[in-house]
Design an enzyme around this catalytic site. Sequence first.
Site, short mmCIF file in Angstrom:
data_model
loop_
_atom_site.label_atom_id
_atom_site.label_comp_id
_atom_site.label_asym_id
_atom_site.label_seq_id
_atom_site.Cartn_x
_atom_site.Cartn_y
_atom_site.Cartn_z
N ASN A 212 0.84 -1.19 0.00
CA ASN A 212 0.00 0.00 0.00
C ASN A 212 0.88 1.25 0.00
O ASN A 212 2.10 1.16 0.04
CB ASN A 212 -0.96 -0.02 1.20
CG ASN A 212 -0.20 -0.08 2.51
OD1 ASN A 212 0.50 0.86 2.86
ND2 ASN A 212 -0.32 -1.20 3.22
N ARG A 213 0.25 2.41 0.00
CA ARG A 213 1.00 3.66 -0.22
C ARG A 213 1.51 4.31 1.05
O ARG A 213 1.98 5.43 1.03
CB ARG A 213 0.10 4.67 -0.93
CG ARG A 213 -0.27 4.25 -2.32
CD ARG A 213 -0.70 5.47 -3.14
NE ARG A 213 -0.96 5.09 -4.50
CZ ARG A 213 -2.16 4.83 -4.98
NH1 ARG A 213 -3.21 4.95 -4.19
NH2 ARG A 213 -2.32 4.48 -6.24
#
Length: 413
Positions: A212-213
């Site tokens: 994820n970011r």
Amino acid sequence: MTAQQPRRIVVGVAGGIAAYKACHLIRDLKENGDDVRVVPTPGALNFVGAATFEALSGHPVSTTVFDAVDEVQHVRVGQEADAVVIAPATADVIARLVAGRADDLLTATVLVATCPVVVVPAMHTEMWHNPATQDNVATLRRRGIIVMEPAHGRLTGKDTGPGRLPEPGQIAEVVRTALDGHALTHDWTGRKVLITAGGTQENLDPVRYLGNRSSGRQGFALAEIAAHRGAEVTIVAGNTDALPTPSGAEVVPVVSTAEMAQAVGERAADSDVIIMAAAVADFRPATAAGAKMKKGSDDDALTRLDLVENPDILATTVQRRRDGDIPAGTTIVGFAAETGDADHSALDFARAKLRRKGCDLLMCNEVGEGKVFGQTRNRGWLLDAAGPVTEIADGSKHSVAAQILAAVDRHRS
Ligand code: CTP
């Protein structure tokens, strides 16, 4: 992000080799829109010339109380300051501050200042550990001066240890957090704080992963503020944006959710405050291929993913506390990254998540469309299981961190 009103920041520079890093600090503070006045000690000018400080700050530089006497400069600089930061602060300048000396413009300025004062020590490890320095630092902290912990690492010679100047960006964030009015008092000494940060990654094969970011910035900001407040801090860190290790904190690197769960599990019972700021991958591939999966191969592994659910580290930790495996007095803080939908606001989802997870506090950020992930700023709501919801106004992740720790104080009191 530019501050609305430039604040007047005095950057004091003492005579140590790290004086050159003050140039980056001055630049960082100026780029944030603040007004910077540099006050070096005479010794500092052996390392960096006055011309450099004048060019970077846009103000004349003097070291002595006998310059600009007609303007009463030795008093005016301290009186007009919104914050004073001394970086680097040598053992000598720290000792002179303790003694209340005013024999150069920098010490005179600190003696006059009623604004937040941040002292950033940099010296050889032996000097830092010397009881004279440690007593002096304790005295300054008792007087309300913010003394950062030095970073651990390579020093001027071949030696390594605590004594390095923290990164200029880290110093600038502490100065801005103090300017925003947040308490950075050294009152969490003896408290053990465990923080998860960054995103976990789940391997599909040796080169690909599900992730994820998350940048880890909020977790690292929490660690920095907790360490400045004197806590013993451990960060269990998944993938982060190569952030510098906060001074005074230990980093335990992990990759997958299972590794993060294990690292937290081993340390949770020995922690006073546990803050789960990590963005944890909820699912992992049922099997991770041992060799790189090929596009042209017969199996459909690259077009169909079979996923299994990961352990919920936060919920497991809360359950262990209910079971008496973790002391009842341990404070557990969760995070929620939420978007609203047609029927519910992000805050509605956060209230439901706080109940479901059973933690004491939940910091809810609204995410999506460039908000929060990888950004240097944050906003949202802080929910306390005991009832109150505090709106957290848009601010730096360090400022949000300071507010979360203040909420922990309120919850524990
Ligand atoms: N968390 C965790 N373990 C997981 C998932 C989440 O410890 N497997 C923690 C996060 O670190 C965070 C909190 O739980 O503190 C909420 O994370 P979030 O992803 O918002 O919660 P989920 O339970 O995954 O809920 P959702 O269905 O909204 O994704």
